[in-house]
Design a protein around this motif. Structure first.
Motif, PDB file in Angstrom:
ATOM      1  N   HIS A 154      41.801  -9.358  15.536  1.00  0.00           N
ATOM      2  CA  HIS A 154      41.357 -10.761  15.507  1.00  0.00           C
ATOM      3  C   HIS A 154      41.433 -11.201  16.539  1.00  0.00           C
ATOM      4  CE1 HIS A 154      41.904 -10.419  11.402  1.00  0.00           C
ATOM      5  NE2 HIS A 154      42.489  -8.990  11.588  1.00  0.00           N
ATOM      6  N   TYR A 155      40.453 -11.866  17.443  1.00  0.00           N
ATOM      7  CA  TYR A 155      40.091 -12.171  19.060  1.00  0.00           C
ATOM      8  C   TYR A 155      40.244 -13.610  18.942  1.00  0.00           C
ATOM      9  CZ  TYR A 155      36.263 -11.165  19.392  1.00  0.00           C
ATOM     10  OH  TYR A 155      34.097 -11.385  19.170  1.00  0.00           O
ATOM     11  N   GLN A 156      40.614 -14.630  19.799  1.00  0.00           N
ATOM     12  CA  GLN A 156      40.070 -16.019  19.369  1.00  0.00           C
ATOM     13  C   GLN A 156      40.307 -16.241  20.817  1.00  0.00           C
ATOM     14  OE1 GLN A 156      44.241 -15.721  18.004  1.00  0.00           O
ATOM     15  NE2 GLN A 156      44.276 -18.219  18.055  1.00  0.00           N
ATOM     16  N   PHE A 157      39.328 -17.764  20.636  1.00  0.00           N
ATOM     17  CA  PHE A 157      38.724 -18.613  22.479  1.00  0.00           C
ATOM     18  C   PHE A 157      40.273 -19.250  22.769  1.00  0.00           C
ATOM     19  CE2 PHE A 157      37.940 -22.397  24.164  1.00  0.00           C
ATOM     20  CZ  PHE A 157      36.421 -21.579  24.732  1.00  0.00           C
ATOM     21  N   THR A 158      40.680 -18.781  23.817  1.00  0.00           N
ATOM     22  CA  THR A 158      42.053 -19.583  24.529  1.00  0.00           C
ATOM     23  C   THR A 158      41.410 -19.772  25.418  1.00  0.00           C
ATOM     24  OG1 THR A 158      41.772 -17.278  25.683  1.00  0.00           O
ATOM     25  CG2 THR A 158      43.494 -17.823  23.823  1.00  0.00           C
ATOM     26  N   GLY A 159      40.402 -20.475  25.760  1.00  0.00           N
ATOM     27  CA  GLY A 159      40.246 -21.837  26.896  1.00  0.00           C
ATOM     28  C   GLY A 159      40.333 -21.288  27.605  1.00  0.00           C
ATOM     29  N   LEU A 160      41.373 -21.644  28.922  1.00  0.00           N
ATOM     30  CA  LEU A 160      40.849 -21.798  30.049  1.00  0.00           C
ATOM     31  C   LEU A 160      42.560 -20.333  30.604  1.00  0.00           C
ATOM     32  CD1 LEU A 160      40.448 -24.999  32.364  1.00  0.00           C
ATOM     33  CD2 LEU A 160      38.856 -22.964  31.521  1.00  0.00           C
ATOM     34  N   ALA A 161      43.560 -20.138  29.358  1.00  0.00           N
ATOM     35  CA  ALA A 161      43.935 -19.318  29.448  1.00  0.00           C
ATOM     36  C   ALA A 161      43.890 -17.942  30.567  1.00  0.00           C
ATOM     37  CB  ALA A 161      44.239 -18.874  28.557  1.00  0.00           C
ATOM     38  N   ASN A 162      42.603 -17.287  30.833  1.00  0.00           N
ATOM     39  CA  ASN A 162      42.280 -16.424  31.835  1.00  0.00           C
ATOM     40  C   ASN A 162      42.356 -16.482  33.034  1.00  0.00           C
ATOM     41  OD1 ASN A 162      42.207 -14.013  29.317  1.00  0.00           O
ATOM     42  ND2 ASN A 162      40.547 -14.562  29.313  1.00  0.00           N
ATOM     43  N   VAL A 163      41.330 -18.079  32.729  1.00  0.00           N
ATOM     44  CA  VAL A 163      41.068 -18.324  33.867  1.00  0.00           C
ATOM     45  C   VAL A 163      42.210 -18.528  35.011  1.00  0.00           C
ATOM     46  CG1 VAL A 163      39.525 -19.696  35.618  1.00  0.00           C
ATOM     47  CG2 VAL A 163      38.779 -19.204  33.827  1.00  0.00           C
ATOM     48  N   ALA A 199      37.913  -4.637  37.401  1.00  0.00           N
ATOM     49  CA  ALA A 199      37.341  -4.832  36.239  1.00  0.00           C
ATOM     50  C   ALA A 199      37.646  -4.169  34.925  1.00  0.00           C
ATOM     51  CB  ALA A 199      35.889  -5.496  35.782  1.00  0.00           C
ATOM     52  N   TYR A 200      37.322  -2.754  35.367  1.00  0.00           N
ATOM     53  CA  TYR A 200      36.922  -1.990  34.383  1.00  0.00           C
ATOM     54  C   TYR A 200      38.520  -1.128  33.791  1.00  0.00           C
ATOM     55  CZ  TYR A 200      37.109   3.143  33.094  1.00  0.00           C
ATOM     56  OH  TYR A 200      36.978   4.270  31.756  1.00  0.00           O
ATOM     57  N   LEU A 201      39.472  -1.120  35.144  1.00  0.00           N
ATOM     58  CA  LEU A 201      40.519  -1.017  34.706  1.00  0.00           C
ATOM     59  C   LEU A 201      41.757  -1.953  33.507  1.00  0.00           C
ATOM     60  CD1 LEU A 201      42.280   0.260  38.993  1.00  0.00           C
ATOM     61  CD2 LEU A 201      42.037   1.957  36.204  1.00  0.00           C
ATOM     62  N   GLN A 202      40.694  -2.926  34.525  1.00  0.00           N
ATOM     63  CA  GLN A 202      41.300  -4.587  33.409  1.00  0.00           C
ATOM     64  C   GLN A 202      41.699  -4.417  31.728  1.00  0.00           C
ATOM     65  OE1 GLN A 202      44.128  -6.283  33.345  1.00  0.00           O
ATOM     66  NE2 GLN A 202      44.388  -6.954  35.779  1.00  0.00           N
ATOM     67  N   GLY A 203      39.955  -4.013  31.617  1.00  0.00           N
ATOM     68  CA  GLY A 203      39.821  -3.750  30.410  1.00  0.00           C
ATOM     69  C   GLY A 203      40.247  -2.478  29.775  1.00  0.00           C
ATOM     70  N   PHE A 204      39.992  -1.132  30.697  1.00  0.00           N
ATOM     71  CA  PHE A 204      40.196   0.453  29.791  1.00  0.00           C
ATOM     72  C   PHE A 204      41.329   1.311  30.548  1.00  0.00           C
ATOM     73  CE2 PHE A 204      36.095  -0.969  29.543  1.00  0.00           C
ATOM     74  CZ  PHE A 204      35.327  -1.421  28.562  1.00  0.00           C
ATOM     75  N   LYS A 205      42.061   0.366  31.243  1.00  0.00           N
ATOM     76  CA  LYS A 205      43.043   1.033  30.956  1.00  0.00           C
ATOM     77  C   LYS A 205      44.550  -0.255  30.699  1.00  0.00           C
ATOM     78  CE  LYS A 205      45.839   3.248  34.471  1.00  0.00           C
ATOM     79  NZ  LYS A 205      46.354   3.626  36.426  1.00  0.00           N
ATOM     80  N   PHE A 206      44.390  -1.797  30.579  1.00  0.00           N
ATOM     81  CA  PHE A 206      45.217  -1.962  30.213  1.00  0.00           C
ATOM     82  C   PHE A 206      44.405  -3.056  29.201  1.00  0.00           C
ATOM     83  CE2 PHE A 206      45.880  -2.736  35.402  1.00  0.00           C
ATOM     84  CZ  PHE A 206      46.685  -1.382  35.576  1.00  0.00           C
ATOM     85  N   HIS A 207      43.553  -2.479  28.900  1.00  0.00           N
ATOM     86  CA  HIS A 207      43.845  -2.839  27.238  1.00  0.00           C
ATOM     87  C   HIS A 207      43.377  -4.623  27.286  1.00  0.00           C
ATOM     88  CE1 HIS A 207      44.869   0.483  27.113  1.00  0.00           C
ATOM     89  NE2 HIS A 207      45.768   1.111  26.386  1.00  0.00           N
ATOM     90  N   LYS A 208      42.406  -4.855  28.626  1.00  0.00           N
ATOM     91  CA  LYS A 208      43.185  -6.963  28.121  1.00  0.00           C
ATOM     92  C   LYS A 208      40.931  -6.751  28.261  1.00  0.00           C
ATOM     93  CE  LYS A 208      46.056  -8.495  31.313  1.00  0.00           C
ATOM     94  NZ  LYS A 208      47.437  -8.322  32.272  1.00  0.00           N
ATOM     95  N   LEU A 209      40.531  -6.756  27.502  1.00  0.00           N
ATOM     96  CA  LEU A 209      39.096  -6.650  27.681  1.00  0.00           C
ATOM     97  C   LEU A 209      38.002  -8.563  27.429  1.00  0.00           C
ATOM     98  CD1 LEU A 209      38.271  -4.623  24.573  1.00  0.00           C
ATOM     99  CD2 LEU A 209      37.665  -4.615  26.949  1.00  0.00           C
ATOM    100  N   GLY A 210      39.399  -9.759  27.482  1.00  0.00           N
ATOM    101  CA  GLY A 210      38.667 -11.340  28.041  1.00  0.00           C
ATOM    102  C   GLY A 210      39.070 -10.560  29.534  1.00  0.00           C
ATOM    103  N   TYR A 211      40.212 -10.333  29.604  1.00  0.00           N
ATOM    104  CA  TYR A 211      40.701 -10.616  30.914  1.00  0.00           C
ATOM    105  C   TYR A 211      39.330  -9.853  31.822  1.00  0.00           C
ATOM    106  CZ  TYR A 211      42.793 -11.831  35.501  1.00  0.00           C
ATOM    107  OH  TYR A 211      43.338 -11.511  36.674  1.00  0.00           O
ATOM    108  N   SER A 212      38.892  -8.501  31.681  1.00  0.00           N
ATOM    109  CA  SER A 212      37.568  -7.895  32.184  1.00  0.00           C
ATOM    110  C   SER A 212      36.746  -8.606  32.341  1.00  0.00           C
ATOM    111  CB  SER A 212      37.639  -6.528  31.396  1.00  0.00           C
ATOM    112  OG  SER A 212      37.021  -5.894  32.064  1.00  0.00           O
ATOM    113  N   ALA A 213      36.402  -8.754  30.695  1.00  0.00           N
ATOM    114  CA  ALA A 213      35.043 -10.061  30.977  1.00  0.00           C
ATOM    115  C   ALA A 213      34.720 -10.781  31.569  1.00  0.00           C
ATOM    116  CB  ALA A 213      34.627 -10.688  29.347  1.00  0.00           C
ATOM    117  N   LEU A 214      36.184 -11.805  32.316  1.00  0.00           N
ATOM    118  CA  LEU A 214      35.962 -13.053  33.209  1.00  0.00           C
ATOM    119  C   LEU A 214      36.117 -12.300  34.258  1.00  0.00           C
ATOM    120  CD1 LEU A 214      36.437 -15.571  33.131  1.00  0.00           C
ATOM    121  CD2 LEU A 214      38.898 -15.380  33.710  1.00  0.00           C
ATOM    122  N   LEU A 215      36.543 -10.942  34.598  1.00  0.00           N
ATOM    123  CA  LEU A 215      35.922 -10.787  35.946  1.00  0.00           C
ATOM    124  C   LEU A 215      34.972 -10.200  36.357  1.00  0.00           C
ATOM    125  CD1 LEU A 215      39.101  -7.996  36.326  1.00  0.00           C
ATOM    126  CD2 LEU A 215      38.810 -10.212  37.712  1.00  0.00           C
TER     127      LEU A 215
END
Lengths: 272, 316
Positions: free
Chosen positions: B78-87, B277-293
């Motif tokens: 259940h993820y959602q659009f968070t606008g500019l939060a990642n930016v 980008a890989y570490l953010q996504g698959f080590k720290f589990h932040k896929l959204g942030y990883s996608a932004l990177l």
């Protein structure tokens, strides 16, 4: 005519430079080969105590199945990529299609994008579709090589004289027949090198399998190699032997096609 | 069946059709080139594959970059659009700036300078060297280029780590070079892995320099050094630019060697953008942030790709 002395000095400098740079390339490889046949292998560079045990370890059960997985992935990637690239390259080379130039530029751009950006979205896609297995991953690996293969084959087909196709066209051959009976036989060398590129590209990829293949039984060789490297007590000899066994197929394929590769790397005439 | 072969007219290369359609000097006049429906049938496999597994995912990543998608946990499903939060996170992320800097050092230092120069020096030196030396140089440089990245990472890890080859050669077995100068040795490994390609390209360019230029220079009494500086280097300039850009593109995508050698460490010393980008996504589990990177990487490679095309264009 006696040559000016500077030329002999030049020769000396040239030869020395070549040998020094060659050593820079050769020493790490030499270590790898020596370690793989050394009973007491370590990171050190020394005369080996000869043994073939490491190679026996390298082709034991799980190590061998990892190589088989690599073979499956790369085989799927090669067939999928080369087939699609061949058909697309023929159209780009010979047919009129709307927006041809923007399309070709897009494909060229795709061939320069780092593959790692695909990881998050494809992970999410594969999770939704339940695709974490060999075949979809192999297809994805094939797609990563596809843009370059299209370019490679387009350059190859461009060089084929069009009179043969015109003759076939006059004889009322259909487009499919022209592709199958005229173009395909003439493009075989180009297809071979595109196929090898697709295979090698998939064979060397580490990131896509490590993310998309969670099942240990499906891990390909590079992921297994990474597992060895990460362990605390590395058996250097075994890892060295395994990485040689893993690398040799690629070297053989690549070097057998090196001449066509040089043609392929002319990227749309960028290198004359 | 109407096939629309361009009779006897070579299809213009990409970028050469700005002047409108090419009018054939003979044969039927094709004011409006007919489009054969079969073309689309032939294009469909590549279009479906590239659309579904390349361009589609790239576009999907743009969206994911603005969501709070996680690898595991509550926001995995259940993820959602968070606008500019990642930016906003990105702008406040010191590691991101460090990563951009590492990436620049890596791409320019190892790609544009290291791999390019290695190939260039070797190609020029091979011209004046004896045949056996030439053969050996060619073989090993191209071997290094063809080795799979995982193997290269293992070999270079072995070379640069504690009591590795270099440490033994300088007689300091406890020297952990890779730990102390991670960026330097990762860059060296990367240059080692691509120099073979730059060598191939430079060798081809050297062969295309007309021999009579050198003959004329020699008649005028020019030294080897003068020939090199006055003829070879100027003639190679366009190739140097092309190769440097290609090396930068290839280096930019080189995730495997860096990740396997250092994992981005120690600290964040060698944390180049693909690794981060890989570490953010698959080590720290932040896929959204990883996608932004990842999206930042697309922008950077678009710039590199555009430069590559731009310089390739001006040559012709």
């Amino acid at each position: 005519m006696n040559k000016p002395r500077s030329f002999t000095v030049g020769k000396l400098i040239s030869n020395t430079t070549v040998l020094v740079i060659t050593l820079f390339f050769a020493i790490p490889m030499l270590w790898l080969v020596l370690a793989s046949i050394d009973q007491t292998a370590s990171f050190q560079f020394k005369m080996p105590v000869p043994t073939v045990n490491h190679y026996i370890t390298a082709v034991e059960a799980e190590n061998l199945s990892a190589l088989a997985n690599s073979l499956a992935l790369s085989g799927i990637a090669m067939v999928v990529g080369t087939t699609a690239a061949f058909m697309a390259a023929y159209v780009f080379s010979r047919h009129h299609v709307p927006f041809k130039n923007p399309l070709m530029l897009t494909i060229l751009f795709l061939s320069g994008i780092p593959i790692s950006i695909l990881i998050v979205p494809t992970y999410k896609m594969f999770a939704i579709l339940g695709w974490f297995s060999l075949v979809p991953t192999g297809v994805l690996l094939g797609v990563t090589g596809l843009p370059f293969q299209i370019y490679q084959l387009k350059n190859f087909i461009d060089a084929i004289p069009s009179e043969l196709e015109e003759a076939a066209f006059m004889e009322r051959a259909s487009s499919f027949q022209i592709l199958r009976l005229v173009i395909f036989p003439l493009t075989k060398p180009g297809l071979a090198s595109a196929a090898i590129f697709g295979f090698v590209n998939a064979w060397g990829n580490f990131l896509i399998p490590i993310v998309l293949l969670s099942d240990v039984d499906q891990q390909p060789a590079p992921v297994r190699l990474y597992g060895f490297m990460g362990s605390t007590s590395i058996n250097y000899g075994a890892v060295a032997a395994y990485s040689i066994v893993y690398s040799v197929p690629v070297l053989v394929l690549f070097l057998s096609m090196s001449r066509q590769f040089k043609a392929g790397f002319s990227l749309g005439g960028a290198v004359k | 069946m109407s096939s629309s072969l361009s009779f006897g007219v070579p299809i213009a290369k990409v970028g050469a059709q700005e002047g409108g359609a090419v009018s054939p000097p003979d044969g039927p006049r094709l004011d409006k080139p007919r489009v054969d429906p079969v073309s689309f049938v032939f294009l469909s496999p590549a279009a479906i594959l590239l659309g579904g597994l390349f361009i589609g995912p790239v576009l999907y990543a743009i969206y994911l970059g603005f969501t709070n998608l996680q690898l595991i946990g509550l926001h995995a499903i259940h993820y959602q659009f968070t606008g500019l939060a990642n930016v906003i996170d990105l702008v406040d992320d010191p590691t991101f700036y460090q990563s951009i800097w590492s990436t620049l050092v890596f791409v320019v230092g190892s790609g544009a300078v290291g791999a390019t120069l290695l190939g260039l020096i070797l190609a020029i030196a091979m011209q004046g060297s004896a045949a056996p030396a030439r053969w050996v140089g060619n073989t090993f440089a191209i071997l290094a280029w063809t080795l799979p990245p995982s193997t290269i990472a293992f070999v270079w890890l072995a070379t640069t780590t504690q009591s590795g080859i270099i440490a033994m050669l300088v007689g300091m077995p406890n020297l952990d070079l890779l730990y102390q100068h991670a960026m330097l040795f990762v860059s060296l490994a990367n240059a080692w892995s691509f120099a073979g390609l730059s060598l191939i390209m430079f060798s081809a360019a050297l062969r295309s320099i007309p021999e009579d230029l050198y003959e004329a220079a020699r008649l005028e009494g020019a030294s080897s050094a003068q020939c090199l500086m006055q003829i070879t280097i100027p003639m190679l300039k366009p190739t140097i630019v092309t190769v440097a850009l290609l090396m930068m593109l290839q280096t930019f995508g080189n995730f495997t060697i860096v990740y396997l050698m250092t994992g981005g460490g120690p600290g964040n010393d060698s944390n180049i953008l693909p690794v981060y980008a890989y570490l953010q996504g698959f080590k720290f589990h932040k896929l959204g942030y990883s996608a932004l990177l990842g999206n930042v990487m697309v922008l950077l490679s678009a710039i590199l790709g555009w430069l590559f095309l731009y310089f390739g264009r001006t040559r012709r």
